[in-house]
Motif scaffolding. Sequence first.
Motif, PDB file in Angstrom:
ATOM      1  N   VAL A  16       0.875  -1.182   0.000  1.00  0.00           N
ATOM      2  CA  VAL A  16       0.000   0.000   0.000  1.00  0.00           C
ATOM      3  C   VAL A  16       0.909   1.227   0.000  1.00  0.00           C
ATOM      4  CG1 VAL A  16      -1.812   1.263   1.218  1.00  0.00           C
ATOM      5  CG2 VAL A  16      -1.784  -1.242   1.269  1.00  0.00           C
ATOM      6  N   GLY A  19       4.851   5.291  -3.563  1.00  0.00           N
ATOM      7  CA  GLY A  19       5.434   6.613  -3.787  1.00  0.00           C
ATOM      8  C   GLY A  19       6.951   6.530  -3.811  1.00  0.00           C
ATOM      9  N   SER A  20       7.570   7.613  -3.427  1.00  0.00           N
ATOM     10  CA  SER A  20       9.019   7.769  -3.568  1.00  0.00           C
ATOM     11  C   SER A  20       9.830   6.663  -2.859  1.00  0.00           C
ATOM     12  CB  SER A  20       9.404   9.145  -3.018  1.00  0.00           C
ATOM     13  OG  SER A  20      10.787   9.274  -2.961  1.00  0.00           O
ATOM     14  N   HIS A  21       9.646   6.535  -1.570  1.00  0.00           N
ATOM     15  CA  HIS A  21      10.465   5.581  -0.795  1.00  0.00           C
ATOM     16  C   HIS A  21      10.174   4.132  -1.193  1.00  0.00           C
ATOM     17  CE1 HIS A  21      12.678   3.824   2.457  1.00  0.00           C
ATOM     18  NE2 HIS A  21      11.601   3.338   3.031  1.00  0.00           N
ATOM     19  N   ASP A  42      -2.589   2.056  -4.451  1.00  0.00           N
ATOM     20  CA  ASP A  42      -2.167   3.451  -4.276  1.00  0.00           C
ATOM     21  C   ASP A  42      -3.331   4.319  -4.746  1.00  0.00           C
ATOM     22  OD1 ASP A  42       0.901   4.995  -4.126  1.00  0.00           O
ATOM     23  OD2 ASP A  42      -0.869   6.142  -4.764  1.00  0.00           O
ATOM     24  N   VAL A  43      -3.586   5.382  -4.002  1.00  0.00           N
ATOM     25  CA  VAL A  43      -4.705   6.251  -4.386  1.00  0.00           C
ATOM     26  C   VAL A  43      -4.448   6.946  -5.727  1.00  0.00           C
ATOM     27  CG1 VAL A  43      -5.685   6.697  -2.096  1.00  0.00           C
ATOM     28  CG2 VAL A  43      -3.768   8.091  -2.909  1.00  0.00           C
ATOM     29  N   LEU A  47       0.149   5.954 -10.969  1.00  0.00           N
ATOM     30  CA  LEU A  47       1.353   5.458 -10.287  1.00  0.00           C
ATOM     31  C   LEU A  47       1.200   3.964 -10.001  1.00  0.00           C
ATOM     32  CD1 LEU A  47       3.813   7.118  -9.328  1.00  0.00           C
ATOM     33  CD2 LEU A  47       2.785   7.174  -7.052  1.00  0.00           C
ATOM     34  N   VAL A  80       3.015   4.646   3.554  1.00  0.00           N
ATOM     35  CA  VAL A  80       2.189   5.805   3.219  1.00  0.00           C
ATOM     36  C   VAL A  80       2.603   7.020   4.066  1.00  0.00           C
ATOM     37  CG1 VAL A  80      -0.180   6.661   3.003  1.00  0.00           C
ATOM     38  CG2 VAL A  80       0.324   4.278   2.480  1.00  0.00           C
ATOM     39  N   LEU A  84      -1.612   8.119   8.276  1.00  0.00           N
ATOM     40  CA  LEU A  84      -2.515   7.081   7.748  1.00  0.00           C
ATOM     41  C   LEU A  84      -2.165   5.663   8.193  1.00  0.00           C
ATOM     42  CD1 LEU A  84      -3.027   8.506   4.150  1.00  0.00           C
ATOM     43  CD2 LEU A  84      -4.706   8.393   5.976  1.00  0.00           C
ATOM     44  N   HIS A  85      -0.947   5.439   8.669  1.00  0.00           N
ATOM     45  CA  HIS A  85      -0.562   4.071   9.038  1.00  0.00           C
ATOM     46  C   HIS A  85      -1.487   3.433  10.079  1.00  0.00           C
ATOM     47  CE1 HIS A  85       3.799   4.758   7.418  1.00  0.00           C
ATOM     48  NE2 HIS A  85       2.987   4.318   6.482  1.00  0.00           N
ATOM     49  N   GLU A 102       6.173   1.123   7.364  1.00  0.00           N
ATOM     50  CA  GLU A 102       7.275   2.064   7.442  1.00  0.00           C
ATOM     51  C   GLU A 102       7.154   2.878   8.727  1.00  0.00           C
ATOM     52  OE1 GLU A 102      10.001   3.190   6.966  1.00  0.00           O
ATOM     53  OE2 GLU A 102      10.657   2.073   5.216  1.00  0.00           O
ATOM     54  N   LYS A 103       8.263   3.412   9.138  1.00  0.00           N
ATOM     55  CA  LYS A 103       8.262   4.407  10.204  1.00  0.00           C
ATOM     56  C   LYS A 103       7.798   5.733   9.628  1.00  0.00           C
ATOM     57  CE  LYS A 103      10.893   7.232   9.204  1.00  0.00           C
ATOM     58  NZ  LYS A 103      11.123   8.174   8.118  1.00  0.00           N
ATOM     59  N   PRO A 104       7.330   6.681  10.374  1.00  0.00           N
ATOM     60  CA  PRO A 104       6.807   6.519  11.726  1.00  0.00           C
ATOM     61  C   PRO A 104       5.449   5.807  11.660  1.00  0.00           C
ATOM     62  CG  PRO A 104       7.316   8.844  11.189  1.00  0.00           C
ATOM     63  CD  PRO A 104       7.305   8.084   9.914  1.00  0.00           C
ATOM     64  N   LYS A 129      14.932   0.792  10.366  1.00  0.00           N
ATOM     65  CA  LYS A 129      16.073   0.173   9.684  1.00  0.00           C
ATOM     66  C   LYS A 129      17.333   0.158  10.540  1.00  0.00           C
ATOM     67  CE  LYS A 129      17.227   4.454   7.242  1.00  0.00           C
ATOM     68  NZ  LYS A 129      17.443   5.123   5.980  1.00  0.00           N
TER      69      LYS A 129
HETATM   70  N1  NAD Z   1      13.051   4.250   6.172  1.00  0.00           N
HETATM   71  C1  NAD Z   1      13.439   5.282   5.455  1.00  0.00           C
HETATM   72  O1  NAD Z   1      14.630   5.544   5.290  1.00  0.00           O
HETATM   73  C2  NAD Z   1      12.393   6.145   4.821  1.00  0.00           C
HETATM   74  C3  NAD Z   1      12.773   7.094   3.849  1.00  0.00           C
HETATM   75  C4  NAD Z   1      11.768   7.858   3.236  1.00  0.00           C
HETATM   76  C5  NAD Z   1      10.437   7.686   3.618  1.00  0.00           C
HETATM   77  N2  NAD Z   1      10.121   6.767   4.577  1.00  0.00           N
HETATM   78  C6  NAD Z   1       8.717   6.582   5.000  1.00  0.00           C
HETATM   79  O2  NAD Z   1       7.982   6.014   3.924  1.00  0.00           O
HETATM   80  C7  NAD Z   1       6.628   6.476   3.943  1.00  0.00           C
HETATM   81  C8  NAD Z   1       6.282   7.038   2.563  1.00  0.00           C
HETATM   82  O3  NAD Z   1       7.128   8.126   2.281  1.00  0.00           O
HETATM   83  P1  NAD Z   1       7.346   8.645   0.770  1.00  0.00           P
HETATM   84  O4  NAD Z   1       8.440   9.638   0.836  1.00  0.00           O
HETATM   85  O5  NAD Z   1       7.472   7.505  -0.140  1.00  0.00           O
HETATM   86  O6  NAD Z   1       5.953   9.403   0.519  1.00  0.00           O
HETATM   87  P2  NAD Z   1       5.198   9.582  -0.861  1.00  0.00           P
HETATM   88  O7  NAD Z   1       4.217  10.674  -0.632  1.00  0.00           O
HETATM   89  O8  NAD Z   1       6.173   9.720  -1.979  1.00  0.00           O
HETATM   90  O9  NAD Z   1       4.437   8.196  -1.062  1.00  0.00           O
HETATM   91  C9  NAD Z   1       3.247   7.879  -0.401  1.00  0.00           C
HETATM   92  C10 NAD Z   1       2.358   7.143  -1.398  1.00  0.00           C
HETATM   93  O10 NAD Z   1       1.194   6.696  -0.709  1.00  0.00           O
HETATM   94  C11 NAD Z   1       0.066   6.930  -1.536  1.00  0.00           C
HETATM   95  N3  NAD Z   1      -1.120   7.008  -0.672  1.00  0.00           N
HETATM   96  C12 NAD Z   1      -1.539   8.047   0.094  1.00  0.00           C
HETATM   97  N4  NAD Z   1      -2.646   7.714   0.776  1.00  0.00           N
HETATM   98  C13 NAD Z   1      -2.932   6.441   0.441  1.00  0.00           C
HETATM   99  C14 NAD Z   1      -3.953   5.530   0.808  1.00  0.00           C
HETATM  100  N5  NAD Z   1      -4.896   5.871   1.700  1.00  0.00           N
HETATM  101  N6  NAD Z   1      -3.953   4.303   0.255  1.00  0.00           N
HETATM  102  C15 NAD Z   1      -3.002   3.952  -0.636  1.00  0.00           C
HETATM  103  N7  NAD Z   1      -2.002   4.755  -1.022  1.00  0.00           N
HETATM  104  C16 NAD Z   1      -1.963   5.995  -0.485  1.00  0.00           C
HETATM  105  C17 NAD Z   1       0.389   8.216  -2.290  1.00  0.00           C
HETATM  106  O11 NAD Z   1      -0.366   8.330  -3.479  1.00  0.00           O
HETATM  107  C18 NAD Z   1       1.885   8.042  -2.550  1.00  0.00           C
HETATM  108  O12 NAD Z   1       2.125   7.393  -3.793  1.00  0.00           O
HETATM  109  C19 NAD Z   1       6.549   7.509   5.071  1.00  0.00           C
HETATM  110  O13 NAD Z   1       6.011   6.904   6.219  1.00  0.00           O
HETATM  111  C20 NAD Z   1       8.015   7.903   5.300  1.00  0.00           C
HETATM  112  O14 NAD Z   1       8.287   8.317   6.628  1.00  0.00           O
HETATM  113  C21 NAD Z   1      11.060   5.994   5.163  1.00  0.00           C
END
Ligand code: NAD
Length: 350
Positions: A16, A19-21, A42-43, A47, A80, A84-85, A102-104, A129
């Motif tokens: 679920v 996105g980026s990470h 993914d909403v 993507l 996410v 929302l987690h 994922e954290k947090p 991690k």
């Molecule tokens: N461990 C690490 O090193 C690390 C690094 C970066 C991010 N993160 C964590 O990863 C998580 C995501 O971060 P990101 O930078 O990828 O954010 P992001 O905004 O790029 O990705 C989030 C994705 O979730 C989707 N989304 C939103 N609401 C949704 C829902 N209700 N149902 C399904 N999909 C939904 C969005 O469309 C988006 O594609 C965060 O919790 C962030 O803290 C961890």
Amino acid sequence: MEYQREAERRVRVGIVGVGSHSYRNVLPTLTYLPMELVAIADVDPDLGSATARQYGVQNAYTSATEMYANEQLDAVLLCVSPQLHPKLAIEAFEAGLHVWMEKPVATRVSEVDDMIAARGDRIAVVGFKKVFMPATEKAKELLALDAMAPLRSIVGVYPMNIPAGGQRAIDSGEASKWLADGCHPVSLLLEIGGPAESVTVHRGIDDSGALIIRHVNGAISNLHLAEKAPPFQPVERYVVFGGNQSIEIENSRKITYQRGTKLSYARGTSFTLPGTDSGAVVWEAQDGMNTLENKAVFTQGMYGELQYFADCVLSNTQATRANLEFARQVVSVYEAGLLSNDDAVQITDH
Ligand SMILES: NC(=O)c1ccc[n+]([C@@H]2O[C@H](COP(=O)([O-])OP(=O)(O)OC[C@H]3O[C@@H](n4cnc5c(N)ncnc54)[C@H](O)[C@@H]3O)[C@@H](O)[C@H]2O)c1
């Protein structure tokens, strides 16, 4: 380790949030794991479907609920946001799924409690991690040596600040950057130092300064808040002091065990005393060959956290590391850190 294509038993997962990470780090790590990606939610429909195409996944959904209803999954990976987690995790537990997230995990301790209450017999692991970094594993091995006892103190340096704002910042979630950044070093300090008894924050210019954790076992951690440290440079480091020795972790990729020497203060003329039982032992990832151990997903612990989750699910064993109880401790430090203004804020429920 076993590559995904070799694994005889695999956890059937849906993800679920792609996105980026998720796209840069979580999905590529599946190559090294006994996990089969079955579906994506993914909403953002574009993507979701583009990512599904790339990974040969048949179905992309715009809602996790729909994915749970239509797919045969063992587990879900949530990537996410902390806002929302909690809702997504509780929904997944109710659908009978194991959860890696994922954290947090949340922005409030009470939300972690809600997840713990909903977990039942499902397995939940959080992507802390740093708990699973090979350097952390080595530090814990060294800390078990008599020569490192007792653990007295830990220094951490991390590029971040902690805004003032007190209860209002907790209620509004406006300090979520402190949570998102801070949960990395705090998770390592709690993994090595044990649960926190109290937290004191001293803020200076730009809310940089220090966060001091008094651990239940009497050890003290000092997290130096190196706000505006040179961006994307290797700033992060930890030094752990115990017995009359120390352990240094630098930039996740290097760990040094300092054993001391028998140098004579007034008369010793060489720092290279004979023998191999004094001085330092150093482990460092080489970066010349295309091996696995030097890749960030391994040095930073992402492989370790996901492998641990897969192991727990495949052996049907409840997680004891980086679980929701541990996440609760991390979020407690976050809340206490926001409330502290040069005073010690007690964490009563550790
Ligand atoms: N461990 C690490 O090193 C690390 C690094 C970066 C991010 N993160 C964590 O990863 C998580 C995501 O971060 P990101 O930078 O990828 O954010 P992001 O905004 O790029 O990705 C989030 C994705 O979730 C989707 N989304 C939103 N609401 C949704 C829902 N209700 N149902 C399904 N999909 C939904 C969005 O469309 C988006 O594609 C965060 O919790 C962030 O803290 C961890």
